[in-house]
Design a protein around this motif. Structure first.
Motif, PDB file in Angstrom:
ATOM      1  N   UNK A 204       5.537  -1.150   4.846  1.00  0.00           N
ATOM      2  CA  UNK A 204       6.069  -2.085   3.836  1.00  0.00           C
ATOM      3  C   UNK A 204       5.520  -1.763   2.451  1.00  0.00           C
ATOM      4  N   UNK A 205       4.251  -1.382   2.379  1.00  0.00           N
ATOM      5  CA  UNK A 205       3.601  -1.174   1.076  1.00  0.00           C
ATOM      6  C   UNK A 205       3.637   0.294   0.634  1.00  0.00           C
ATOM      7  N   UNK A 206       4.392   1.127   1.350  1.00  0.00           N
ATOM      8  CA  UNK A 206       4.330   2.571   1.120  1.00  0.00           C
ATOM      9  C   UNK A 206       4.587   2.949  -0.338  1.00  0.00           C
ATOM     10  N   UNK A 207       5.613   2.364  -0.935  1.00  0.00           N
ATOM     11  CA  UNK A 207       5.942   2.790  -2.307  1.00  0.00           C
ATOM     12  C   UNK A 207       4.911   2.281  -3.314  1.00  0.00           C
ATOM     13  N   UNK A 208       4.352   1.098  -3.074  1.00  0.00           N
ATOM     14  CA  UNK A 208       3.357   0.564  -4.002  1.00  0.00           C
ATOM     15  C   UNK A 208       2.080   1.396  -3.951  1.00  0.00           C
ATOM     16  N   UNK A 209       1.762   1.903  -2.753  1.00  0.00           N
ATOM     17  CA  UNK A 209       0.554   2.724  -2.616  1.00  0.00           C
ATOM     18  C   UNK A 209       0.675   4.026  -3.404  1.00  0.00           C
ATOM     19  N   UNK A 210       1.906   4.437  -3.702  1.00  0.00           N
ATOM     20  CA  UNK A 210       2.100   5.680  -4.452  1.00  0.00           C
ATOM     21  C   UNK A 210       1.421   5.627  -5.813  1.00  0.00           C
ATOM     22  N   UNK A 211       1.609   4.504  -6.525  1.00  0.00           N
ATOM     23  CA  UNK A 211       1.154   4.510  -7.919  1.00  0.00           C
ATOM     24  C   UNK A 211       0.402   3.251  -8.357  1.00  0.00           C
TER      25      UNK A 211
END
Lengths: 69, 468
Positions: free
Chosen positions: B321-328
């Motif tokens: 669920x948090x994959x994209x937020x962890x990017x940046x």
């Protein structure tokens, strides 16, 4: 199944960078390796369960009523 | 003059229906109480007093005009800050969503509004519900009104502190590993996790899709039944929502438990709990037996793998669920939650699927046992609320991580999806509440609530309030 070796900071860093696309600082990789070791031990408990003919709980449900309109 | 903030929903609803007090008076009483004590507890993180007063005035006008929507009409409440509330900031306790203002209510918030409730504001949560103590939130830790040096339990800790301290008579929560029932246990409340699919998850920030449940933290089983009756039912916005009829939960609470068979799984649930907690739970079971229930010793095969399965599922689904937020934006998370999310990158797909297969295995074993008993009874949590910042807890001479011990008795029923309620059953020597849990057959919330109600008719532990 062969015996698992303890996970290292280098492995954690490589998976994060090369598999997950979330590179880690070395300090984080080391801390996560330490935290991950008992978790991976717990996963061995799952792998030893009698699950041969058991399907996963979530099952796929085809979506009805979708359209491209 | 009655202190309105000490009353439960049933009592407040009766006063409102009889026009002895108005929803405006009730709302003002809770807002004044919030002004007085919230700063010391950190329970509410966003307040909506003007909107609350406007809603209360509208409820008052409707009731005076002869339109009474039901037992929740004019009742104030708070929503966990995981629930989308239109026009009101919804952060999940995280700097990632510090400025998030939804345009639409979650289904539960919308249904409670339609029932005539008055939202006072939003309640603190462990960041993204990813922890059982409520210590990690962008707003800081929530404090337990029974002892402000202790945890509230989490992740619905703001809800627990608010209802226990009289800041709201009832509040919403969510439960993935026990996040309704753990704060209920720590704060001396009634916390209900309904069956998976019974209450819509739509508009509630997910921790883990396949285990998230929505429900109330309340002052009694009857109050929880009223909340459930208002929010249960099919919702096409939630793919997991069950399309089943909604019974009259409040009407099912007769308090008659004669002949009810209560399964007691000593191994795992009792033998790893603090001795004093077990003694208080055993006393509660003796009370239920005296009321006509039959106690039956049972054993759940493979129960000891629950923690491993739950861990694999939390870690995998939450990280996805948090994959994209962890990017940046990884630096915006609190350190503990960031670590859990980044560790999730290391989880193997096969272990996630083994965990999901284990849920089928465990569910089958529990269903077999529940063919012979009506409910299972266990300690709510294995210990009383621990001091804030303390990572380990002593259980019968063994030091154990709080994050593991506190979840042990609740998370099996998130894995099986069956309904479970936690209620207070005494005070331990440290002055903190102890609790008992009842778990029932899927979609049989009425029976677990009725056992809780029967106990609460015979005892007054649920009426004890912290001296705060």
């Amino acid at each position: 199944m062969g015996e698992r070796k303890p996970i290292t900071a280098e492995t954690v860093a490589a998976v994060a960078r090369e598999n997950a696309g979330h590179p880690l600082e070395p300090e984080r990789a080391a801390a996560y390796a330490a935290a991950l070791e008992p978790i991976l031990g717990m996963m061995e408990q799952l792998r030893a369960l009698p699950l041969k003919d058991v399907e996963p709980a979530p099952v796929f449900t085809p979506v009805e009523g979708a359209s491209n309109d | 003059m009655t202190d309105l903030t000490q009353l439960d929903v049933v009592e407040l609803g009766a006063l409102i229906a009889a026009k002895h007090v108005s929803p405006v008076e009730v709302t003002d009483a809770f807002l004044a109480r919030i002004d007085q004590v919230n700063a010391g507890l950190n329970a509410f993180v966003t307040l909506t007093p003007e909107a609350a007063r406007a809603t209360a005035r509208a409820a008052e006008a409707e009731i005076l005009a002869g339109t009474h929507r039901g037992p929740l009409h004019g009742i104030p409440l708070g929503h966990k800050d995981l629930y989308a509330t239109a026009g009101v900031r919804t952060t999940g306790g995280s700097r990632v969503l510090a400025d998030n203002v939804p345009t639409e209510d979650s289904t539960v918030a919308a249904r409670l509004a339609a029932a005539g409730t008055v939202m006072l504001g939003k309640l603190n949560t462990h960041e993204f519900a990813y922890g059982p103590t409520n210590e990690n939130s962008m707003f800081g830790p929530t404090r337990n009104p029974w002892n402000t040096d202790r945890i509230t339990g989490g992740s619905s800790g703001g809800s627990g502190a608010a209802v226990a301290a009289g800041l709201a008579p009832i509040a919403s929560g969510s439960d993935t590993g026990g996040s309704i029932r753990m704060p209920a246990a720590c704060c001396g409340l009634t916390g209900l996790k309904p069956t998976y699919g019974r209450v819509s998850r739509a508009g509630i920030l997910p921790l883990c899709w396949s285990m998230d449940h929505a429900g109330p933290l309340a002052r009694s089983a009857m109050d929880a039944a009223l909340f459930l009756g208002a929010v249960a039912g099919h919702d096409p916005r939630d793919a997991a929502s069950a399309d089943r009829p909604v019974p009259d939960y409040a009407g099912a609470l007769t308090g008659d438990i004669r002949g009810l068979r209560i399964g007691i799984p000593r191994r795992y649930f009792f033998d790893q709990a603090q001795g004093q907690v077990v003694s208080l739970v055993d006393a509660a079971l003796a009370e239920l037996a005296a009321m006509g229930a039959e106690l039956v010793e049972v054993d759940i095969p493979h129960i000891e793998a629950s923690a491993a399965a739950a861990m694999a599922i939390y870690i995998s689904e939450a990280t996805a669920y948090h994959d994209d937020t962890l990017d940046d934006r990884a630096d915006l998370y609190t350190e503990q939650v960031r670590a859990f999310l980044e560790i999730g990158d290391q989880m193997l797909a096969k272990d996630y699927l083994h965990a999901q297969r284990y849920r089928t295995l465990l569910g089958t074993e529990v269903a077999r046992i529940m063919a012979d008993v009506d409910v299972l009874a266990t300690p709510g949590i294995a210990h009383t609320a621990t001091p804030l910042g303390q990572e380990m807890v002593d259980i019968n001479g063994t030091e154990e991580a709080v994050f593991g011990a506190i979840l042990r008795n609740t998370e099996p029923f998130d894995l099986t999806g069956q309904p479970a309620v936690v209620i207070p059953c005494g005070l331990a020597d440290d002055g903190m509440p102890a609790s008992i849990q009842f778990a029932g057959r899927p979609f049989d919330e009425a029976t677990v609530l009725n056992v809780a109600h029967a106990y609460q008719q015979a005892t007054d532990w649920h009426r004890r309030r912290p001296d705060y």
